[in-house]
Each structure stands twice: as C-alpha cells, then as structure tokens.
Design a protein around this motif. Structure first.
Motif: not given
Length: 143
Positions: A1-2, A17-22, A44-46, A67-69
């Motif tokens: 979280s920012i 950051c190739d392992s950052l998932a969300s 995968a999620s943002i 998958a969706s933005i």
C-alpha cells in the motif's frame, strides 16, 4: 500500500518489481509518472483512484498479469505506451466523458485482438473519432 499523503507515484517507483501482485494507490494521488509500474509482470490488481488526472509514458507497460483496468473520470491525458504490451488485459473501462488526450497511437500498443475498451455509451462516437483514439475504434463499445 502506498501511504496516504502521497500525491504522485514517481518515475520508476516500482519499475521491474516482477513479483508485485497488487497495489493500493490512495485517493490523494493525482499523477502516475513514467514507468511507475513498467515491467511489473505479476501485477494482477490495481485501482487507479479518481483523483488521477494523468497517466505518463510507459506507466503500466508490460504489466502482463493485469486482466482489467478502470480509468477514472478525472483522467485527462494518457501518454505514449502507457499500457503498451499489457497482453493480459481483456477489458479497459474508461469513465471520462471527454476522451482523454492520447499522446499517440501506441498508448495501448500490442492490444490483444479480443480486448474490449468500454467507454460511456453517450460518448462512444466521440471516442471513436478523437485524435489517436480512432486507432482503437474497433475495440470500443458503450457501457
């Protein structure tokens, strides 16, 4: 979280950051800078908050797992290659009623043939004919 209080996600902030998932971006953020999430292959999620007005060059380039933005209503500009090589994106949901300025025709470069770009139904023709957006007209449907 920012953390809250941050107003911009800086250049290269999460680059490669190739392992950052969300990632959770707080509502106070108004801009996403160049290559901020470039090459975050596992992202995968943002959620792009409503206060964001600009998405800079290569901001989400090569985020293969998205998958969706949803691009919120406040976005007024999308720079070159902002979503370039986002192979996993099946759908974009654009909320702005005025098409954001698109820097060039490669902002969504290498878009998949089965991807759908959802835009406000009443503004579908505006998007399809806007400068540089016409490149993606065949992907657009109203929602």
């Amino acid at each position: 979280s920012i953390p809250s209080g941050v107003t911009s996600v800086g250049t290269n902030a999460f680059y490669n950051c190739d392992s950052l998932a969300s990632v959770s971006i707080p509502n106070g953020v108004t801009s996403i800078s160049s290559s901020a999430f470039d090459s975050c292959y596992s992202l995968a999620s943002i959620t792009i908050p409503n206060g964001v007005t600009s998405i800079s060059s290569s901001a989400f380039s090569s985020c293969y797992s998205l998958a969706s933005i949803t691009i919120p209503n406040g976005v007024t500009s999308i720079a070159a290659q902002a979503f370039y090589n986002c192979y996993g994106v099946a759908e974009y949901h654009l909320k702005p009623t005025t098409p954001p300025t698109l820097a060039n025709v490669n902002a969504f470069g290498n878009i998949q043939s089965d991807c759908t770009i959802y835009v406000p139904s009443a503004k579908l023709n505006d998007y399809k004919t806007a400068e540089n957006w016409s490149t993606y007209a065949s992907y657009m449907v109203g929602e």
